[in-house]
Design a protein around this motif. Structure first.
Motif, PDB file in Angstrom:
ATOM      1  N   TYR A 184      50.278  42.075  39.974  1.00  0.00           N
ATOM      2  CA  TYR A 184      50.030  40.806  40.289  1.00  0.00           C
ATOM      3  C   TYR A 184      49.199  40.093  38.783  1.00  0.00           C
ATOM      4  CZ  TYR A 184      50.503  41.613  45.024  1.00  0.00           C
ATOM      5  OH  TYR A 184      51.082  41.753  46.399  1.00  0.00           O
ATOM      6  N   ILE A 185      49.475  38.847  38.723  1.00  0.00           N
ATOM      7  CA  ILE A 185      48.731  38.288  37.330  1.00  0.00           C
ATOM      8  C   ILE A 185      47.456  37.747  37.735  1.00  0.00           C
ATOM      9  CG2 ILE A 185      51.282  37.662  36.419  1.00  0.00           C
ATOM     10  CD1 ILE A 185      50.766  35.061  37.440  1.00  0.00           C
ATOM     11  N   SER A 186      47.045  37.750  38.996  1.00  0.00           N
ATOM     12  CA  SER A 186      45.847  37.131  39.663  1.00  0.00           C
ATOM     13  C   SER A 186      44.990  38.188  40.472  1.00  0.00           C
ATOM     14  CB  SER A 186      46.369  35.784  40.393  1.00  0.00           C
ATOM     15  OG  SER A 186      44.870  35.423  41.130  1.00  0.00           O
ATOM     16  N   GLU A 187      43.659  37.900  40.591  1.00  0.00           N
ATOM     17  CA  GLU A 187      42.869  38.604  41.221  1.00  0.00           C
ATOM     18  C   GLU A 187      42.858  38.353  42.839  1.00  0.00           C
ATOM     19  OE1 GLU A 187      39.081  38.761  39.744  1.00  0.00           O
ATOM     20  OE2 GLU A 187      39.694  39.847  37.919  1.00  0.00           O
ATOM     21  N   ASP A 188      43.640  37.414  43.224  1.00  0.00           N
ATOM     22  CA  ASP A 188      43.537  36.982  44.775  1.00  0.00           C
ATOM     23  C   ASP A 188      43.777  37.936  45.660  1.00  0.00           C
ATOM     24  OD1 ASP A 188      42.515  34.226  43.698  1.00  0.00           O
ATOM     25  OD2 ASP A 188      44.480  33.312  43.958  1.00  0.00           O
ATOM     26  N   PRO A 189      45.051  38.852  45.355  1.00  0.00           N
ATOM     27  CA  PRO A 189      45.313  39.739  46.340  1.00  0.00           C
ATOM     28  C   PRO A 189      44.406  40.860  46.438  1.00  0.00           C
ATOM     29  CG  PRO A 189      47.311  39.407  44.702  1.00  0.00           C
ATOM     30  CD  PRO A 189      46.113  38.564  44.235  1.00  0.00           C
ATOM     31  N   THR A 190      43.471  41.324  45.263  1.00  0.00           N
ATOM     32  CA  THR A 190      42.585  42.213  45.606  1.00  0.00           C
ATOM     33  C   THR A 190      41.318  41.572  46.131  1.00  0.00           C
ATOM     34  OG1 THR A 190      41.725  41.726  43.269  1.00  0.00           O
ATOM     35  CG2 THR A 190      43.465  43.427  43.569  1.00  0.00           C
ATOM     36  N   THR A 191      41.149  40.289  46.175  1.00  0.00           N
ATOM     37  CA  THR A 191      39.666  39.605  46.616  1.00  0.00           C
ATOM     38  C   THR A 191      40.125  39.134  48.119  1.00  0.00           C
ATOM     39  OG1 THR A 191      40.294  37.656  45.590  1.00  0.00           O
ATOM     40  CG2 THR A 191      39.020  38.976  44.601  1.00  0.00           C
ATOM     41  N   LEU A 192      41.388  39.148  48.707  1.00  0.00           N
ATOM     42  CA  LEU A 192      41.593  38.526  50.140  1.00  0.00           C
ATOM     43  C   LEU A 192      40.603  39.081  51.286  1.00  0.00           C
ATOM     44  CD1 LEU A 192      43.271  36.861  51.760  1.00  0.00           C
ATOM     45  CD2 LEU A 192      44.965  38.699  51.890  1.00  0.00           C
ATOM     46  N   GLY A 193      40.630  40.460  51.083  1.00  0.00           N
ATOM     47  CA  GLY A 193      39.417  41.229  52.005  1.00  0.00           C
ATOM     48  C   GLY A 193      38.276  40.848  51.977  1.00  0.00           C
TER      49      GLY A 193
END
Length: 339
Positions: free
Chosen positions: A96-105
């Motif tokens: 992923y180019i963004s941290e959004d997927p890892t910060t969804l939780g």
């Protein structure tokens, strides 16, 4: 080669292929070739994710409370999630180019923290420690109907609170207080048991006294009944004796009347006999003595006649010289006497 890449998604990953601002294809588990310089790939995992959480909150009485739990969520609407957060992959389609997927939780946990904090900050520490089950239910309901999560296209599958823990110092104080309360409850239980024992003993004593009083009353009733019986028997005996005495008096009066009558009769008989003797005496006085003696001797037996003769001999003894009585005469007299 020449900018073409091959992409293959897992069955639980929703892929959106965009080229020149237009969606070319989308779906789960897709595999295809794409031209990397003009293609943008968005990969949204659709599988459920488990996220543990621990955060410290402050209660209404300014006590720190550590909340520990876990929640499960999944992407229910990948299009909404892709519109709200950046799930774009790099040109290689690997990262992923963004941290959004890892910060969804973390976003989901923050929503859960807000729900719990709203409940905790309005209750005291003691109340909060006893509301674990209630807070757990409240958290599930709030997350399922959470508007921010629905806007993100996220659905919470489950949420639970594992523990509500105060600080060590507060925990020790609560333990000490609870221990004192338990000891007090134990003392109260001992007191209640002793009180119950005393009450039971008193009940037994009262029952024994009541039984003794009942026995005494029965004995008194029996004694009174015996006295009544004795009085009745004494009265009946007195009545019987009075009746017997009255009968004896009546009998004595009857006997007295009989005796008086007998005496009267005897007097009458004596008077009659005296009169008869007087008459006979008068009659006899006019009869010569020799006739009377002859009449008397006529009824005498030989022994009596012999006695009269001997009496006459004794009277005229001076006139008689001698008298000879033979054995035959004596034997005859004795024979007649013995016979």
């Amino acid at each position: 080669m020449l900018g073409f890449q091959y992409f293959k998604a897992d069955p639980t990953v929703h892929v959106i292929q965009t080229s020149s601002g237009q969606i070319k294809r989308q779906g789960k588990g897709l595999s295809f070739f794409y031209y990397a310089p003009k293609t943008s790939l968005t990969a949204i995992p659709m599988s459920a994710k488990d996220v543990p959480f621990i955060f410290n909150l402050q209660t209404a009485d300014y006590q720190h409370l550590r909340v520990q739990g876990q929640l499960s969520y999944r992407a229910a609407d990948p299009q909404k999630l892709a519109d709200m957060l950046n799930f774009t992959l790099n040109e290689n389609g690997k990262e992923y180019i963004s941290e959004d997927p890892t910060t969804l939780g973390d976003r989901v946990v923050r929503v859960a923290q807000g729900v719990i904090q709203e409940e905790i900050q309005t209750t005291t520490l003691r109340q909060a420690l006893t509301r674990l089950k209630e807070l757990d239910t409240r958290l599930k309901t709030a997350l399922i109907s959470s508007t921010p999560l629905q806007q993100l296209g996220i659905t919470v599958i489950d949420a639970m609170l594992v523990a509500l823990t105060p600080t060590p110092e507060t925990a020790k104080a609560l333990e000490a207080e609870a221990r004192e309360s338990i000891l007090k409850d134990a003392d109260d239980a001992i007191y209640d048991r002793r009180k119950s024992a005393v009450e039971q003993e008193r009940t037994i004593k009262e029952a024994e006294l009541q039984t003794e009083m009942t026995i005494n009353n029965k004995q008194q009733e029996i004694a009174e009944a015996e006295l009544d019986n004795q009085r009745t028997l004494t009265r009946k005996r007195a009545e019987s004796r009075a009746e017997q005495m009255a009968a004896d008096i009546s009998a004595e009066e009857t006997r007295k009347a009989l005796v008086e009558l007998a005496q009267t009769n005897k007097k009458i008989e004596a008077d009659a006999e005296a009169y008869a003797i007087e008459i006979r005496a008068k009659a006899a006085s006019s009869v010569p003595v020799e006739y009377v003696k002859a009449m008397a001797m006529a009824s005498m037996d030989p022994q009596q006649l012999f006695a009269v003769a001997m009496d006459n001999f004794a009277v005229n003894a001076n006139k008689i010289g001698s008298l000879h009585i033979g054995p035959d005469t004596l034997n005859s007299l004795l024979k007649d006497y013995n016979g």
